[in-house]
Design an enzyme around this catalytic site. Structure first.
Site: not given
Ligand SMILES: Cc1cc2nc3c(=O)[nH]c(=O)nc-3n(C[C@H](O)[C@H](O)[C@H](O)COP(=O)(O)OP(=O)(O)OC[C@H]3O[C@@H](n4cnc5c(N)ncnc54)[C@H](O)[C@@H]3O)c2cc1C
Length: 382
Positions: A242, A123, A340, A279
């Site tokens: 999901e 996806i 470790g 503990q």
């Molecule tokens: C191992 C892995 C597999 C993945 N597989 C898929 C996949 O199959 N298909 C797919 O489409 N995507 C996939 N992803 C992507 C994943 O869904 C996104 O990384 C995730 O939704 C976050 O988006 P971003 O990385 O752009 O972070 P950003 O959106 O840039 O966010 C960065 C930080 O800001 C925070 N943030 C953003 N908006 C807000 C808000 N409004 N309020 C507070 N905090 C906020 C976020 O929580 C995060 O901590 C995958 C990611 C990983 C790491």
């Protein structure tokens, strides 16, 4: 222990799948982690045994089983160290979009192969500049006669390298309008569709996670999933499943971490006594066990509600937010109790620890889950 009380049929299914994992997955984990991939052959073997898309109706080759069987597969994969096997994402995340919104022609062509493992799906939502904020995606599709012409890029796509079909989120309206998101199925071999790097990650090593590119990519209109512009609504419908699937992973992984921590700390001696008898450590283990038990109880109710057909958006957001952090707390403490040795590759806890880190990020971060919960409380945080 299972998240739910099993019927005889479910117990036998679990036993058989556990044997399958012990034979086909666990002995290969180290190799696949080094190779950064799970061979296609495993998908075919899972397909032959009915372990892919088991919920699909028999007309498409499935077994017509309910979500409990997906939970069993998710739990057992984690127990067998097969976290990086992308089957749950295929079976329970991507394929449900094709089943619910695909045209009859697409369903007949693709779904039976999703069951056999001939077709692997993924996806594609996330883009380099749009993850949490899906409304900001820039991949565009323009209608041209009987085709859509797609241009854009996706990143972090699980199963991206091996995928034969991508459920792709695209924009058909002006940037920023979420109502303009549509979902289109793009099949491998379509001119203009290519894959970029297999991404090197902190953990989850055997999973192929990739960049995908679309340049003048012409896809037949019959590959549109549902109606134009309704993709956001479809995603909201399917993201609950999901997230529930990811919650199962969080729970199963927390249980594995606790198991490792308990057995190691009973065995390891310091100052002439097992470290579990200090503990501080005994209380730490008690806290971990409590959190794991609370998680299982909550998830038990949630799975039952989902199987019944109840709307679970709020509760699954709460579960994903809490379980995604809980598994990280438990993994951290479990590694700490190993001293470790916990930092050494040869100890299972080191892989569990780094794999667990992804669980509070994908399928919606903890912060985005809290945003959903806060909105349901009538708050409007920015
Ligand atoms: C191992 C892995 C597999 C993945 N597989 C898929 C996949 O199959 N298909 C797919 O489409 N995507 C996939 N992803 C992507 C994943 O869904 C996104 O990384 C995730 O939704 C976050 O988006 P971003 O990385 O752009 O972070 P950003 O959106 O840039 O966010 C960065 C930080 O800001 C925070 N943030 C953003 N908006 C807000 C808000 N409004 N309020 C507070 N905090 C906020 C976020 O929580 C995060 O901590 C995958 C990611 C990983 C790491």
């Amino acid at each position: 222990m299972s998240i739910f009380e099993e019927t005889e049929e479910q117990r036998i299914f679990r036993q058989e799948f556990r044997k399958f994992c012990a034979r086909e997955i666990t002995p290969n984990v180290e190799l696949w982690e080094r190779q950064r991939a799970v061979p296609r052959e495993l998908w075919r073997k899972m397909g032959e045994q009915g372990y892919l898309c088991a919920w699909l109706p028999e007309t498409f080759g499935g077994l017509g089983l309910d979500f409990h069987f997906s939970v069993i597969i998710g739990e057992e994969l984690i127990r067998a160290d097969g976290f990086g096997v992308g089957a749950p994402l295929h079976s329970d995340v991507a394929v449900p979009y094709i089943f619910s919104y695909g045209s009859e022609a697409v369903k007949e062509r693709i779904l039976p192969k999703c069951v056999t493992g001939e077709v692997i799906t993924c996806i594609g939502l996330t883009e380099p500049n749009a993850g949490s904020d899906l409304a900001a995606i820039r991949t565009r599709a323009v209608r041209d006669g009987d085709h859509y012409v797609i241009d854009g890029q996706k990143t972090f796509i699980t199963n991206g390298i091996f995928a034969d079909a991508v459920v792709l989120a695209v924009k058909m309206a002006e940037p920023g309008e979420s109502k303009g998101i549509s979902l289109i199925l793009v099949e491998a071999g379509t001119p203009g569709f290519s894959r970029g790097r297999k991404l090197e990650k902190l953990g989850y090593h055997m999973q192929d996670t990739a960049e995908l590119f679309f340049e003048d990519c012409r896809v037949p209109v019959e590959n549109l999933l549902g109606e134009e512009g309704r993709g956001f609504k479809y995603m909201m419908e399917k993201l609950a499943r999901e997230r529930l699937e990811v919650c199962v992973k969080c729970q199963a992984m927390a249980e594995e971490c606790l198991k490792e921590a308990l057995s190691y700390s009973k065995m390891r001696h310091a100052f002439n006594r097992p470290i579990a008898t200090f503990q501080h450590n005994a209380f730490k283990l008690a806290e971990m066990a409590t959190e794991v038990d609370i998680g299982r109880t909550y998830l038990n109710t949630l799975v039952a509600e989902f199987v019944k057909g109840d709307a679970i958006t709020l509760k699954v957001s709460m579960a994903k937010a809490w379980l995604g952090e809980m598994v990280n707390r438990v993994a951290y403490n479990a590694l700490q109790l190993h001293g470790g040795y916990g930092y050494m590759e040869e100890y299972r806890i080191s892989r569990l620890f780094r794999d667990a880190r992804s669980l509070s990020i994908f399928a919606g971060t903890t912060e985005i889950m809290k945003l959903i919960i806060a909105r349901r409380l009538g708050l409007n945080p920015v």
